[in-house]
Motif scaffolding. Structure first.
Motif, PDB file in Angstrom:
ATOM      1  N   UNK A 171      13.384   4.962   9.690  1.00  0.00           N
ATOM      2  CA  UNK A 171      12.017   4.635  10.033  1.00  0.00           C
ATOM      3  C   UNK A 171      11.840   3.117   9.947  1.00  0.00           C
ATOM      4  N   UNK A 172      11.211   2.570  10.960  1.00  0.00           N
ATOM      5  CA  UNK A 172      10.949   1.131  10.981  1.00  0.00           C
ATOM      6  C   UNK A 172       9.720   0.851  10.117  1.00  0.00           C
ATOM      7  N   UNK A 173       9.905  -0.030   9.153  1.00  0.00           N
ATOM      8  CA  UNK A 173       8.856  -0.374   8.202  1.00  0.00           C
ATOM      9  C   UNK A 173       8.181  -1.681   8.604  1.00  0.00           C
ATOM     10  N   UNK A 174       6.918  -1.881   8.217  1.00  0.00           N
ATOM     11  CA  UNK A 174       6.289  -3.176   8.486  1.00  0.00           C
ATOM     12  C   UNK A 174       6.875  -4.248   7.568  1.00  0.00           C
ATOM     13  N   UNK A 175       7.068  -5.432   8.116  1.00  0.00           N
ATOM     14  CA  UNK A 175       7.565  -6.564   7.334  1.00  0.00           C
ATOM     15  C   UNK A 175       6.361  -7.326   6.797  1.00  0.00           C
ATOM     16  N   UNK A 176       6.374  -7.573   5.492  1.00  0.00           N
ATOM     17  CA  UNK A 176       5.272  -8.261   4.842  1.00  0.00           C
ATOM     18  C   UNK A 176       5.297  -9.742   5.217  1.00  0.00           C
ATOM     19  N   UNK A 177       4.158 -10.233   5.665  1.00  0.00           N
ATOM     20  CA  UNK A 177       4.030 -11.604   6.156  1.00  0.00           C
ATOM     21  C   UNK A 177       3.757 -12.585   5.022  1.00  0.00           C
ATOM     22  N   UNK A 178       4.071 -13.826   5.317  1.00  0.00           N
ATOM     23  CA  UNK A 178       3.750 -14.953   4.429  1.00  0.00           C
ATOM     24  C   UNK A 178       2.342 -14.769   3.876  1.00  0.00           C
ATOM     25  N   UNK A 179       2.195 -14.958   2.572  1.00  0.00           N
ATOM     26  CA  UNK A 179       0.900 -14.804   1.925  1.00  0.00           C
ATOM     27  C   UNK A 179       0.787 -13.525   1.121  1.00  0.00           C
ATOM     28  N   UNK A 180       1.629 -12.549   1.402  1.00  0.00           N
ATOM     29  CA  UNK A 180       1.608 -11.305   0.625  1.00  0.00           C
ATOM     30  C   UNK A 180       2.117 -11.596  -0.796  1.00  0.00           C
ATOM     31  N   UNK A 181       1.384 -11.206  -1.831  1.00  0.00           N
ATOM     32  CA  UNK A 181       1.778 -11.513  -3.214  1.00  0.00           C
ATOM     33  C   UNK A 181       3.181 -11.020  -3.592  1.00  0.00           C
ATOM     34  N   UNK A 182       3.641  -9.906  -3.041  1.00  0.00           N
ATOM     35  CA  UNK A 182       4.957  -9.367  -3.393  1.00  0.00           C
ATOM     36  C   UNK A 182       6.080 -10.347  -3.054  1.00  0.00           C
ATOM     37  N   UNK A 183       5.849 -11.227  -2.092  1.00  0.00           N
ATOM     38  CA  UNK A 183       6.882 -12.193  -1.685  1.00  0.00           C
ATOM     39  C   UNK A 183       7.067 -13.301  -2.722  1.00  0.00           C
ATOM     40  N   UNK A 184       6.151 -13.429  -3.655  1.00  0.00           N
ATOM     41  CA  UNK A 184       6.222 -14.491  -4.660  1.00  0.00           C
ATOM     42  C   UNK A 184       6.582 -13.972  -6.048  1.00  0.00           C
ATOM     43  N   UNK A 185       6.908 -12.694  -6.163  1.00  0.00           N
ATOM     44  CA  UNK A 185       7.253 -12.106  -7.464  1.00  0.00           C
ATOM     45  C   UNK A 185       8.766 -12.073  -7.654  1.00  0.00           C
ATOM     46  N   UNK A 186       9.197 -12.228  -8.901  1.00  0.00           N
ATOM     47  CA  UNK A 186      10.609 -12.000  -9.226  1.00  0.00           C
ATOM     48  C   UNK A 186      10.795 -10.486  -9.272  1.00  0.00           C
ATOM     49  N   UNK A 187      11.721  -9.981  -8.461  1.00  0.00           N
ATOM     50  CA  UNK A 187      11.922  -8.540  -8.337  1.00  0.00           C
ATOM     51  C   UNK A 187      12.648  -7.978  -9.552  1.00  0.00           C
ATOM     52  N   UNK A 188      12.424  -6.696  -9.805  1.00  0.00           N
ATOM     53  CA  UNK A 188      13.026  -6.037 -10.964  1.00  0.00           C
ATOM     54  C   UNK A 188      14.304  -5.294 -10.564  1.00  0.00           C
TER      55      UNK A 188
END
Length: 185
Positions: free
Chosen positions: A1-18
């Protein structure tokens, strides 16, 4: 399934992933969806934060970054719980782009060699040294799981010149060629 790509400005893009473990729900389906999403968007890498998941997972297919006839030098691989343990060689500059920041590119300096520990989709552990374009693509995707975007590495002048374009991306005020999810403030 093709998922939406989160654009610049989305808070998840600035978090350190677990980190994740073998029990992460539907991991194989997620990886499959990420490959499909990346290919649909004509990307060479995709990190889980770019699809809204703050986990240490990214995929790359660096073959298209090599000249015609040399695509076999590229790698197609899954990286789970990656940690860069060493950087070596001179910094090399190359114009990078990002699926989360469409139609923007900029010169980014990165070391020409990295050593990285990671797990594959079966959670086998590896420590591998990568060079050249493979190292660059890995570093770009690795930055995503560290909450870093390539635009942060651009010169101050380039950052100022891009400010209006980045605001348009954040607000979804752009023409995109693939599914995206915007902040829309």
């Amino acid at each position: 399934m093709i998922l939406p790509i989160y654009a610049y400005g989305q808070p998840v893009l600035k978090k350190i992933a677990r980190p994740i473990d073998k029990d992460y729900p539907e991991l194989q389906q997620l990886i499959s969806d990420m490959w499909e999403t990346m290919e649909e968007a004509n990307g060479v890498g995709l990190a889980a934060p770019q699809i809204g998941k703050s986990i240490r997972l990214f995929i790359i297919n660096s073959g298209p970054m090599y000249p015609e006839g040399e695509e076999g030098k590229g790698i197609k691989q899954v990286f789970i719980n990656a940690e860069i343990i060493e950087e070596a060689g001179a910094d090399c500059s190359y114009s990078e782009g990002c699926l989360s920041i469409p139609d923007i590119t900029g010169d980014v300096d990165r070391p020409e060699e990295i050593t990285i520990t990671y797990q594959d989709e079966e959670f086998n552990e590896y420590t591998t040294t990568f060079t050249g374009m493979n190292a660059r693509v890995i570093q770009h995707e690795y930055d995503h799981i560290e909450g870093i975007l390539f635009t942060e590495m651009l010169s101050p002048l380039k950052k100022r010149l891009l400010k209006r374009k980045l605001t348009k991306i954040r607000n979804g005020d752009i023409e995109q060629k693939y599914r995206m999810k915007f902040v829309r403030v």
